[in-house]
Design a protein around this motif. Structure first.
Motif, PDB file in Angstrom:
ATOM      1  N   ILE A  31      -2.225   5.626   9.048  1.00  0.00           N
ATOM      2  CA  ILE A  31      -1.381   4.468   8.752  1.00  0.00           C
ATOM      3  C   ILE A  31      -2.208   3.372   8.093  1.00  0.00           C
ATOM      4  O   ILE A  31      -1.808   2.776   7.082  1.00  0.00           O
ATOM      5  CB  ILE A  31      -0.718   3.947  10.043  1.00  0.00           C
ATOM      6  N   HIS A  32      -3.393   3.108   8.654  1.00  0.00           N
ATOM      7  CA  HIS A  32      -4.248   2.055   8.106  1.00  0.00           C
ATOM      8  C   HIS A  32      -4.720   2.357   6.692  1.00  0.00           C
ATOM      9  O   HIS A  32      -5.100   1.437   5.954  1.00  0.00           O
ATOM     10  CB  HIS A  32      -5.472   1.858   9.017  1.00  0.00           C
ATOM     11  N   LEU A  46       5.029  -6.103   2.693  1.00  0.00           N
ATOM     12  CA  LEU A  46       5.095  -6.390   4.124  1.00  0.00           C
ATOM     13  C   LEU A  46       4.570  -7.794   4.417  1.00  0.00           C
ATOM     14  O   LEU A  46       3.744  -8.333   3.693  1.00  0.00           O
ATOM     15  CB  LEU A  46       4.272  -5.369   4.918  1.00  0.00           C
ATOM     16  N   THR A  47       5.026  -8.362   5.527  1.00  0.00           N
ATOM     17  CA  THR A  47       4.566  -9.673   5.974  1.00  0.00           C
ATOM     18  C   THR A  47       3.058  -9.647   6.219  1.00  0.00           C
ATOM     19  O   THR A  47       2.513  -8.656   6.698  1.00  0.00           O
ATOM     20  CB  THR A  47       5.284 -10.062   7.284  1.00  0.00           C
ATOM     21  N   SER A  48       2.397 -10.723   5.911  1.00  0.00           N
ATOM     22  CA  SER A  48       0.964 -10.856   6.184  1.00  0.00           C
ATOM     23  C   SER A  48       0.730 -10.995   7.690  1.00  0.00           C
ATOM     24  O   SER A  48       1.348 -11.839   8.351  1.00  0.00           O
ATOM     25  CB  SER A  48       0.407 -12.084   5.460  1.00  0.00           C
ATOM     26  N   HIS A  49      -0.148 -10.148   8.222  1.00  0.00           N
ATOM     27  CA  HIS A  49      -0.495 -10.232   9.642  1.00  0.00           C
ATOM     28  C   HIS A  49      -1.085 -11.606   9.955  1.00  0.00           C
ATOM     29  O   HIS A  49      -0.761 -12.216  10.986  1.00  0.00           O
ATOM     30  CB  HIS A  49      -1.514  -9.140   9.995  1.00  0.00           C
ATOM     31  N   ARG A  50      -1.920 -12.124   9.083  1.00  0.00           N
ATOM     32  CA  ARG A  50      -2.550 -13.424   9.304  1.00  0.00           C
ATOM     33  C   ARG A  50      -1.491 -14.531   9.421  1.00  0.00           C
ATOM     34  O   ARG A  50      -1.532 -15.365  10.330  1.00  0.00           O
ATOM     35  CB  ARG A  50      -3.506 -13.735   8.151  1.00  0.00           C
ATOM     36  N   HIS A  97      -7.800  -8.368   5.042  1.00  0.00           N
ATOM     37  CA  HIS A  97      -7.501  -7.020   4.582  1.00  0.00           C
ATOM     38  C   HIS A  97      -5.998  -6.878   4.353  1.00  0.00           C
ATOM     39  O   HIS A  97      -5.224  -7.772   4.732  1.00  0.00           O
ATOM     40  CB  HIS A  97      -7.966  -5.974   5.606  1.00  0.00           C
ATOM     41  N   SER A  98      -5.594  -5.767   3.763  1.00  0.00           N
ATOM     42  CA  SER A  98      -4.164  -5.567   3.474  1.00  0.00           C
ATOM     43  C   SER A  98      -3.714  -4.157   3.860  1.00  0.00           C
ATOM     44  O   SER A  98      -2.926  -3.537   3.156  1.00  0.00           O
ATOM     45  CB  SER A  98      -3.888  -5.820   1.991  1.00  0.00           C
ATOM     46  N   LYS A  99      -4.221  -3.671   4.989  1.00  0.00           N
ATOM     47  CA  LYS A  99      -3.847  -2.340   5.450  1.00  0.00           C
ATOM     48  C   LYS A  99      -2.544  -2.407   6.248  1.00  0.00           C
ATOM     49  O   LYS A  99      -2.245  -3.426   6.872  1.00  0.00           O
ATOM     50  CB  LYS A  99      -4.964  -1.762   6.324  1.00  0.00           C
ATOM     51  N   VAL A 122       5.600  -4.368  12.207  1.00  0.00           N
ATOM     52  CA  VAL A 122       4.664  -3.957  11.162  1.00  0.00           C
ATOM     53  C   VAL A 122       4.296  -5.120  10.247  1.00  0.00           C
ATOM     54  O   VAL A 122       5.130  -5.986   9.929  1.00  0.00           O
ATOM     55  CB  VAL A 122       5.249  -2.787  10.340  1.00  0.00           C
ATOM     56  N   THR A 123       3.037  -5.157   9.857  1.00  0.00           N
ATOM     57  CA  THR A 123       2.524  -6.162   8.925  1.00  0.00           C
ATOM     58  C   THR A 123       1.475  -5.500   8.037  1.00  0.00           C
ATOM     59  O   THR A 123       1.152  -4.326   8.210  1.00  0.00           O
ATOM     60  CB  THR A 123       1.846  -7.336   9.670  1.00  0.00           C
ATOM     61  N   GLN A 124       0.934  -6.262   7.106  1.00  0.00           N
ATOM     62  CA  GLN A 124      -0.257  -5.815   6.377  1.00  0.00           C
ATOM     63  C   GLN A 124      -1.394  -6.749   6.758  1.00  0.00           C
ATOM     64  O   GLN A 124      -1.232  -7.974   6.783  1.00  0.00           O
ATOM     65  CB  GLN A 124      -0.023  -5.817   4.870  1.00  0.00           C
TER      66      GLN A 124
END
Length: 256
Positions: free
Chosen positions: A109-110, A117-121, A151-153, A180-182
């Motif tokens: 997945i990573h 996708l939404t930014s995790h940060r 990162h953008s995983k 889920v995010t990136q």
């Protein structure tokens, strides 16, 4: 609940959650959100899963978003198989083997990227702002977050054995993409580590993290750097016991 829709009956329930009930209806899976569910959240979850489908990750395909019995519902493919958590309970002697498989799936997945996708940060920054911590603690957490590598995983956000379905053919489908995010893969690993701890599975937590760090070629301290941030963001929706437990991580200044 009435029988307005075929399949929405007690014997067809797959799982229940605080705000939703999941049913099987033939070869379909119906995730029925309870009355009052936020429409934007439901539509966003369906959109995120549809976006993840496009990466090639094995996920149940979204078939429809609709209203059933007056409630919002996401209808997707039903995947026949057993969850990895069930397999771990049934075959405790193979637990480490299953944890290795779990990490392999997570790393697959990573390895994907999904720019929409939404930014995790950004998500973590907003959630920290919603916590009950004092302004100085919030500032420290957000400063810590801003200092972490960008990162953008693809990050599942709630990766746990019960969200992995193993089919009779040996394929592995991942479900429940509402978080889920990136972002940074180590943040996703920190979340999984906390999931194990929150369910009183410390031994599994330690084994999981050891395997993840080895396979991802990531030092343990790097994952641990994310624990304060992830614990703080998770404490927003946790019950009191979870809140008290997660706050212990938030109160730790350094892991390195």
């Amino acid at each position: 609940m009435n029988d307005e829709v075929k399949g929405l009956c007690a014997e067809n329930i797959i799982a229940t959650r605080p705000n939703k009930t999941i049913y099987r209806d033939g070869n379909r899976c119906i995730k029925l959100f309870h009355d009052g569910a936020c429409k934007a959240s439901v539509l966003n979850e369906a959109l995120n899963q549809a976006r993840v489908e496009e990466t090639g990750i094995l996920v149940p395909k979204i078939l429809e978003v609709t209203k059933l019995n007056g409630c919002w519902a996401i209808i997707s493919e039903h995947i026949e198989g057993e969850t990895l958590s069930s397999l771990m309970r049934e075959h405790s002697d193979k637990k480490e083997e299953y944890l290795n498989l779990m990490v392999d799936i997570q790393l697959e997945i990573h390895a994907q990227h999904c720019p929409l996708l939404t930014s995790h940060r950004d998500k973590m920054f907003r959630k920290i702002a919603l916590t009950d911590y004092d302004p100085m603690t919030k500032y420290e957490l957000q400063t810590h977050l801003n200092a972490m590598p960008r990162h953008s995983k693809v990050c599942h956000g709630d990766f746990r054995p019960s969200n992995i379905i193993v089919t009779p053919e040996g394929k592995h489908y991942v479900i429940d993409w509402s978080h889920v995010t990136q972002g940074n893969a180590s943040a996703d690993a920190a979340r999984t580590y906390l999931v194990f701890l929150l369910t009183n599975r410390r031994e599994d937590a330690e084994t999981y993290l050891k395997i993840f760090c080895k396979k991802a070629e990531t030092p343990r301290y790097y994952v641990e750097k994310w624990l304060r941030i992830v614990a703080a963001s998770q404490s927003v929706k946790g019950n009191k016991d979870e809140y008290d437990f997660l706050t212990k991580f938030v109160d730790v200044i350094d892991f390195w």
